[in-house]
Design an enzyme around this catalytic site. Structure first.
Site, mmCIF file in Angstrom:
data_model
loop_
_atom_site.group_PDB
_atom_site.id
_atom_site.type_symbol
_atom_site.label_atom_id
_atom_site.label_comp_id
_atom_site.label_asym_id
_atom_site.label_seq_id
_atom_site.Cartn_x
_atom_site.Cartn_y
_atom_site.Cartn_z
ATOM 1 N N ASN A 148 -24.719 23.264 -12.527
ATOM 2 C CA ASN A 148 -25.015 24.253 -12.633
ATOM 3 C C ASN A 148 -24.746 25.485 -13.136
ATOM 4 O O ASN A 148 -25.718 26.469 -13.963
ATOM 5 C CB ASN A 148 -25.568 25.131 -11.015
ATOM 6 C CG ASN A 148 -26.236 26.586 -10.771
ATOM 7 O OD1 ASN A 148 -26.947 26.511 -11.413
ATOM 8 N ND2 ASN A 148 -25.832 27.073 -10.254
ATOM 9 N N ASP A 191 -21.976 20.129 -6.087
ATOM 10 C CA ASP A 191 -22.312 22.178 -5.651
ATOM 11 C C ASP A 191 -23.865 22.364 -5.937
ATOM 12 O O ASP A 191 -23.908 22.014 -6.694
ATOM 13 C CB ASP A 191 -21.050 22.832 -6.465
ATOM 14 C CG ASP A 191 -20.520 24.030 -6.266
ATOM 15 O OD1 ASP A 191 -20.513 24.410 -4.678
ATOM 16 O OD2 ASP A 191 -21.002 24.562 -6.925
ATOM 17 N N HIS A 217 -29.825 25.515 -7.000
ATOM 18 C CA HIS A 217 -30.164 26.574 -7.941
ATOM 19 C C HIS A 217 -30.202 25.560 -9.074
ATOM 20 O O HIS A 217 -30.735 25.968 -10.314
ATOM 21 C CB HIS A 217 -28.424 27.036 -8.370
ATOM 22 C CG HIS A 217 -28.614 28.109 -6.717
ATOM 23 N ND1 HIS A 217 -29.282 29.262 -5.817
ATOM 24 C CD2 HIS A 217 -27.269 27.904 -5.449
ATOM 25 C CE1 HIS A 217 -28.423 29.213 -5.518
ATOM 26 N NE2 HIS A 217 -27.607 28.415 -4.937
ATOM 27 N N GLU A 262 -25.197 19.785 -1.343
ATOM 28 C CA GLU A 262 -24.971 22.030 -0.880
ATOM 29 C C GLU A 262 -25.918 22.210 -1.456
ATOM 30 O O GLU A 262 -26.240 22.788 -2.226
ATOM 31 C CB GLU A 262 -23.422 22.247 -0.884
ATOM 32 C CG GLU A 262 -23.261 23.000 -0.886
ATOM 33 C CD GLU A 262 -23.047 24.595 -1.790
ATOM 34 O OE1 GLU A 262 -22.450 25.772 -1.277
ATOM 35 O OE2 GLU A 262 -23.100 24.466 -2.905
#
Length: 555
Positions: A166, A276, A280, A319
């Site tokens: 990200n 992670d 997003h 996540e």
């Protein structure tokens, strides 16, 4: 990234079971540690911050002149890859019943410190990447990572590498911005809907990689200069050219990073990714990452046949902050729902568990059993009680560590033991602001107190039973008796046949458990919690123990 190959002995998971009847002939019966078959749906995962677990090499504690004074627990504390390897060799994870280790990112981090309002902070946590192709020397060398993978596999433990697609690390005087064609520095996410959650920066000064971009880009000047100074520019360029040519992928920001991340699978045989900040990133990016991860794992297995543990596929868990098991297959942004399970993920972290764990055992167990074997059929969730960024974990004051372990380790799904859960590590550290209080150094010096030994023993017994019996995490749950509470877990999958009976909140002393025909007359059963053995007589087993728990397995 160099193509280094590990040479070590293959661990055989061939398991030979007893014959109960003609239908179970030639099937595996899970019984003991050495024979326990591995399936991801039943994994017992240990999650640790690489920098905070164990310092195995004192010589790598300071690098890149990271000497500025930091806020409490906001700097590097010395933990490293060698420290994890050391504890594997000591048998710590084996005794705890761990069969997969998730470690925080170890790629090279930004060199300078940043103050986000909680004190001067270095990238000890691993989520501020500067160069995905190199390891941060504070965590260790590439050779250290090779040795960790080799050692873990020799002990039957899979490795879950934490990866970030990200964002880059913050921009500092020592750490340049990657450029507008690579990342965005605005707007900052407001989390109101899909558009204000995905194409934006999580926080100020955390450049967001343009993973949705279809435009080809050149490497940033600073990275080229860095590689040349390290005498590996030609090698990195050659590998990039080969990757993009073989996979017919455009040279977008997303695909560069995917190449760099999957190198660790191709070269070392990393077993899984924990991804992670999943929500997003444009969800289609995860399908690309998964496809390349699968190819990399296949290639590593093909080229290292003598090192392959078994036929388990690559695994990817994500996540999606705020996702809960009750949502089933989708996560809602308010204006849009996304099915991340259909975009490369086998598993999502279950942020709901800490709330469900407040209730009784049967409600918790039966609820999760129903969802996992129906709505989530073929997929799964990772349950946790504590983590590195959840400021309100289950039992933050550590007042009920035994109940915590029982609920986490016996609930259907995957279990995540956050480092120190098993000894009730203190989560309230004076002067530590924000999530720093969750990230103290593993207190190895405190392991010998009577209270700690009692707590650790409980987690070890439950954890090793869970590891040795995949039915605990992946089997079907059946309530056999309300009071005292007794239930069974049964798994029949491929060549695995596994059955256990578990009793909780039982009376001290003599216990009479009705078997409900699950084991035939004369079967010897062992209670793994007390090591007592009994025989099934008239569909019952009677055991006299000083504990309120029974973990029954067939001898």
């Amino acid at each position: 990234m160099r193509n280094n190959h590990l040479y070590f002995l293959i661990i055989s998971f061939l398991v030979f079971g007893c014959k109960n009847d003609s239908q179970t002939e030639n099937k595996i019966i899970s019984k003991t540690t050495s024979e326990a078959p591995f399936i991801w749906d039943a994994a017992n995962v240990y999650f640790l911050l690489t920098d905070r677990f164990n310092n195995g090499d004192l010589n790598n504690d300071l690098n890149f002149k990271r000497t500025e004074k930091t806020g409490t627990l906001r700097g590097f504390e010395g933990g490293d890859l060698s420290g994890i390897t050391q504890k594997i060799n000591e048998g710590y994870f084996t005794k705890l019943g761990i069969n997969a280790i998730w470690f925080t990112p170890v790629v090279e981090q930004i060199h300078a410190s940043v103050d986000e309002g909680t004190g001067n902070t270095y990238a000890y946590h691993g989520y501020w990447a500067k160069d995905w192709t190199a390891l941060d020397p504070n965590f260790g060398t590439y050779k250290d990572l090779e040795i960790l993978v080799k050692t873990a596999h020799q002990h039957g433990i899979r490795l879950i590498m934490d990866v970030v697609l990200n964002h880059t690390g913050p921009v500092t005087t020592q750490d340049p911005f990657w450029g507008e064609n690579w990342a965005r520095q605005a707007p900052q996410c407001s989390y109101e809907d899909y558009e204000s959650t995905v194409p934006c920066t999580l926080v100020a000064n955390l450049p967001d990689i343009k993973t949705e971009s279809k435009e080809t880009v050149e490497l940033p000047d600073f990275l080229i200069k860095k590689w040349k100074s390290e005498n590996r520019y030609e090698q990195e360029i050659e590998e990039l050219n080969l990757f993009f040519s073989e996979n017919k992928l455009p040279r977008t920001p997303q695909n560069y990073i995917i190449k760099w991340l999957t190198d660790y699978i191709r070269d070392l045989g990393i077993d899984a990714f924990r991804v992670d900040t999943v929500k997003h990133v444009d969800e289609t990016s995860w399908s690309v990452l998964r496809a390349q991860a699968d190819l990399a794992f296949f290639k590593w297995k093909k080229e290292n046949k003598e090192l392959v543990l078994d036929d388990s596929p690559f695994y990817m868990l994500g996540e999606v902050y705020g996702y809960g098991i009750a949502a089933g297959r989708t996560y809602s942004f308010g204006d849009r729902e996304v099915d991340y399970f259909s975009n490369g993920f086998d598993n999502l972290i279950n942020f709901q568990f800490k709330y469900d764990a407040q209730g009784d055992y049967e409600t918790l167990f039966s609820k999760y059993d129903s969802i996992i074997h129906n709505t989530l059929q073929g997929k799964n969730v990772l349950n946790y009680v504590t983590s590195h960024d959840d400021g309100e974990p289950f039992d933050k004051m550590r007042n009920k560590p035994l109940e915590t372990g029982t609920k986490l380790l016996l609930t259907p799904g995957l279990s995540q033991v956050y480092y120190g859960d098993e000894i009730a590590r203190n989560l309230n550290i004076p002067d530590a602001k924000g999530d720093a209080t969750l990230r103290g150094f593993m207190p190895w010096k405190d392991m010998n107190s009577t209270e700690t030994k009692t707590i650790l023993s409980h987690w070890q017994k439950l954890g090793s039973f869970r590891r040795d019996h995949p039915a605990v995490g992946a089997g079907t749950h059946k309530n056999l008796q309300e009071k005292p509470y007794v239930f069974s877990r049964k798994l029949s999958k491929g060549n695995i046949e596994d059955l256990v009976i578990i009793g909780l909140e039982l009376p001290l002393g003599e216990k009479e458990i009705i078997i409900n025909g699950l084991f035939p007359e004369g079967t010897k059963l062992k209670d793994r919690y007390s090591d007592k053995v009994g025989t099934v007589r008239k569909d019952k087993i009677v055991l006299n123990t000083n504990q309120t728990i029974l973990l029954l397995e067939k001898l």
